[in-house]
Design a protein around this motif. Structure first.
Motif, short mmCIF file in Angstrom:
data_model
loop_
_atom_site.label_atom_id
_atom_site.label_comp_id
_atom_site.label_asym_id
_atom_site.label_seq_id
_atom_site.Cartn_x
_atom_site.Cartn_y
_atom_site.Cartn_z
N ILE A 113 -1.83 17.04 -0.78
CA ILE A 113 -0.53 16.53 -1.22
C ILE A 113 -0.49 16.58 -2.74
CG2 ILE A 113 1.03 14.55 -1.27
CD1 ILE A 113 -0.13 13.65 1.38
N GLN A 114 0.38 17.41 -3.28
CA GLN A 114 0.47 17.57 -4.73
C GLN A 114 1.85 17.18 -5.23
OE1 GLN A 114 -0.66 21.62 -5.68
NE2 GLN A 114 -2.76 20.99 -5.99
N GLY A 115 1.87 16.29 -6.22
CA GLY A 115 3.11 15.94 -6.89
C GLY A 115 3.47 17.00 -7.91
N PRO A 116 4.62 16.90 -8.53
CA PRO A 116 5.07 17.95 -9.46
C PRO A 116 4.22 18.08 -10.70
CG PRO A 116 6.50 16.02 -9.58
CD PRO A 116 5.61 15.81 -8.40
N PHE A 117 3.61 16.98 -11.17
CA PHE A 117 2.81 17.04 -12.39
C PHE A 117 1.42 17.61 -12.15
CE2 PHE A 117 5.79 13.44 -13.20
CZ PHE A 117 6.56 14.09 -14.16
N ALA A 118 1.06 17.84 -10.88
CA ALA A 118 -0.24 18.44 -10.57
C ALA A 118 -0.21 19.95 -10.77
CB ALA A 118 -0.62 18.12 -9.12
N LYS A 119 0.98 20.53 -10.86
CA LYS A 119 1.10 21.99 -10.89
C LYS A 119 1.57 22.53 -12.24
CE LYS A 119 2.40 21.85 -5.98
NZ LYS A 119 3.43 22.21 -4.99
N VAL A 120 1.94 21.66 -13.15
CA VAL A 120 2.50 22.13 -14.41
C VAL A 120 1.41 22.50 -15.40
CG1 VAL A 120 4.57 20.71 -14.14
CG2 VAL A 120 2.60 19.79 -15.36
N ASN A 121 1.78 23.26 -16.40
CA ASN A 121 0.90 23.54 -17.53
C ASN A 121 1.05 22.39 -18.53
OD1 ASN A 121 0.09 26.09 -16.50
ND2 ASN A 121 2.00 26.97 -17.25
N GLY A 123 0.81 -1.22 0.00
CA GLY A 123 0.00 0.00 0.00
C GLY A 123 0.84 1.26 0.00
N TRP A 124 1.94 1.25 0.75
CA TRP A 124 2.86 2.39 0.82
C TRP A 124 3.48 2.67 -0.55
CZ3 TRP A 124 4.05 6.64 3.04
CH2 TRP A 124 5.34 7.12 3.16
N ALA A 125 3.86 1.60 -1.25
CA ALA A 125 4.46 1.75 -2.57
C ALA A 125 3.47 2.35 -3.56
CB ALA A 125 4.96 0.39 -3.07
N ILE A 126 2.22 1.87 -3.52
CA ILE A 126 1.20 2.39 -4.44
C ILE A 126 0.91 3.85 -4.13
CG2 ILE A 126 -1.24 2.21 -5.09
CD1 ILE A 126 -0.99 -0.82 -4.62
N PHE A 127 0.79 4.19 -2.84
CA PHE A 127 0.50 5.57 -2.44
C PHE A 127 1.58 6.52 -2.94
CE2 PHE A 127 1.07 9.16 0.41
CZ PHE A 127 -0.22 9.65 0.54
N ARG A 128 2.84 6.15 -2.76
CA ARG A 128 3.94 7.03 -3.20
C ARG A 128 3.93 7.22 -4.71
NH1 ARG A 128 9.48 4.94 -1.55
NH2 ARG A 128 10.11 6.99 -2.33
N ALA A 129 3.82 6.12 -5.45
CA ALA A 129 3.85 6.23 -6.91
C ALA A 129 2.68 7.06 -7.43
CB ALA A 129 3.83 4.83 -7.53
N LEU A 130 1.50 6.85 -6.86
CA LEU A 130 0.31 7.59 -7.30
C LEU A 130 0.50 9.09 -7.10
CD1 LEU A 130 -2.65 7.73 -8.22
CD2 LEU A 130 -3.32 7.38 -5.83
N HIS A 131 0.97 9.50 -5.92
CA HIS A 131 1.06 10.93 -5.63
C HIS A 131 2.27 11.60 -6.29
CE1 HIS A 131 -1.99 9.88 -2.69
NE2 HIS A 131 -2.28 11.15 -2.64
N VAL A 132 3.31 10.84 -6.58
CA VAL A 132 4.46 11.42 -7.29
C VAL A 132 4.12 11.64 -8.76
CG1 VAL A 132 6.80 10.93 -8.13
CG2 VAL A 132 6.24 10.58 -5.71
N TYR A 133 3.36 10.72 -9.36
CA TYR A 133 3.13 10.76 -10.80
C TYR A 133 1.80 11.40 -11.22
CZ TYR A 133 6.98 7.39 -11.14
OH TYR A 133 8.20 6.77 -11.06
N ALA A 134 0.76 11.32 -10.40
CA ALA A 134 -0.57 11.75 -10.82
C ALA A 134 -0.65 13.27 -10.98
CB ALA A 134 -1.62 11.28 -9.82
N HIS A 135 -1.66 13.71 -11.71
CA HIS A 135 -1.87 15.14 -11.91
C HIS A 135 -3.29 15.50 -11.47
CE1 HIS A 135 -3.00 13.01 -15.63
NE2 HIS A 135 -3.94 13.92 -15.76
#
Length: 414
Positions: free
Chosen positions: A238-246, A220-232
């Motif tokens: 909690i916002q990953g970098p791709f949530a804020k880009v144009n 579950g920890w692995a899925i949570f990290r990957a989801l929030h790092v990559y998702a937009h």
């Protein structure tokens, strides 16, 4: 009996854990949250438990020295955890016991002198390392480093300007320049998870309860990290970098490799040197493996070759296509995306302690034949490149590309 190496035993144990977890999840989905196995499923579950016990015995027989000591310590911890769970589920009045903390009453003092981690010295679950699971897309870039156990508010300083040289006369007084600084604060958010463990898994003394619980949390920890790092998506908190880009739209035609390379080069022109990492789903990876590197060329070179995409490292994950709503719901879009990023500019931190919790007496858990094992901690993702060179907050070291199908000749005619 088939001869197995230590590595093969570990791999088979992992497969067993994955299958047992899959069976429990499938049963809960089909029975309104209850674990109700058919006769055939019960037989398979018992068979998996017995096989796991046999593999553990074989691993113990093959071990020596430090390895044997670690196995015995693990067995001892498993016994203690099993006893603690039974104490919580069978004898304690309160439905939830926070094992990481003392329990105090109106009169003060510690009313929980036995069944807590602090008193007993029992720390049964460590999830700092992520095991190899069968879940697709949990791999993270090499330059993304998770910092564990951060205490207090993390403040990350950065410079907002540079020294500028100018042409001056031989004796002209040179104007002084001030070097200015600012900072970014990490904003930790509480995250939590709870996994049910069946009574039969707890009661079976031969079963490695520590490994099973640890596996569930690690997955579950692995899925949570990957989801929030990559998702937009424009979500909080909690916002990953791709949530804020144009988002940049690129047509998925023969010019896509060249245009992808240009998007990566734009970050280099902003001063972010070094090699970025590409993130894509499996369908996109296959597409690029068959797309010519140079448009119209008849050679064998493709956009992905020798394990690299356009000469850069890449990671395959379906989570790059996911969006997260304000309510926290993750949804896979029909569109496909490619992320490009310098992940050294993403600060990923776990703050404070992981807190471990057992709920063994609630009616809901009893009715479905489980004990709920919970864990909570604080976590933050802080994008750093948006402030570099007086940036406006939009990430400069990350780009999210939406792939658009090319317009057909029929559509042009219409």
């Amino acid at each position: 009996m088939e001869k197995m190496t230590k590595t093969q035993i570990q791999e088979r144990q992992l497969a067993i854990m994955n299958r047992m977890n899959e069976m429990e999840e499938k049963s809960r989905e089909a029975n309104n949250g209850n674990i109700l196995f058919t006769e055939a499923e019960s037989a398979e579950y018992r068979s998996l438990v017995d096989e796991s016990a046999g593999l553990s015995a074989r691993a113990k027989a093959m071990a020596s020295g430090k390895e044997l000591e670690q196995i015995r310590e693990r067995e001892d911890l498993g016994k203690k955890l099993r006893e603690t769970i039974k104490e919580c589920s069978q004898k304690r009045e309160n439905a939830t016991t926070i094992l990481a903390n003392k329990v105090t009453g109106d009169a003060g003092g510690d009313n929980n002198t036995i069944a807590n981690l602090e008193a007993g010295g029992l720390i049964p679950v460590t999830i700092k390392e992520i095991i190899d699971t069968k879940v697709a897309g949990i791999e993270l870039p090499d330059d993304l480093k998770l910092v564990m156990g951060v205490t207090g508010t993390e403040i990350i300083p950065y410079s907002t300007n540079d020294v500028v040289f100018s042409v001056e006369g031989e004796v002209t007084k040179v104007g002084e320049q001030a070097l200015n600084f600012a900072n970014i604060k990490a904003l930790p958010q509480r995250i939590a998870a709870s996994v049910p463990v069946s009574f039969r898994a707890i009661d079976n003394a031969a079963f490695d309860i520590i490994a099973f619980i640890t596996y569930k949390f690690q997955k579950g920890w692995a899925i949570f990290r990957a989801l929030h790092v990559y998702a937009h998506g424009d979500y909080t908190p909690i916002q990953g970098p791709f949530a804020k880009v144009n988002v940049v739209e690129l047509t998925n035609d023969e010019n896509l490799p060249k245009n992808l390379a240009k998007e990566a080069a734009k970050m280099y022109d902003l001063g972010f040197e070094g090699d970025p990492v590409f993130i894509m789903d499996k369908v996109t990876e296959v597409d690029l493996k068959f797309k010519a590197l140079i448009p119209g060329s008849t050679g064998e070179r493709t956009a992905i070759e020798n394990g690299l995409c356009l000469g850069y490292k890449y990671v395959v994950s379906p989570y790059i296509d996911y969006t997260i709503s304000e309510q926290g719901a993750a949804t896979k879009e029909t569109a496909r995306y490619i992320g490009i990023g310098h992940f050294g500019y993403l600060a990923e931190q776990q703050h404070g302690e992981f807190r471990f919790n057992i709920d063994g007496t609630s009616q809901a858990n009893f009715d479905r034949g489980t004990v709920a094992i919970g864990m909570t901690t604080d976590y933050s993702l802080t994008e750093l490149s948006g402030k570099v060179n007086n940036g406006n907050g939009t990430p400069q070291a990350f780009t999210l590309i939406k792939l658009v199908d090319p317009v057909s000749s029929n559509e042009i005619g219409n």
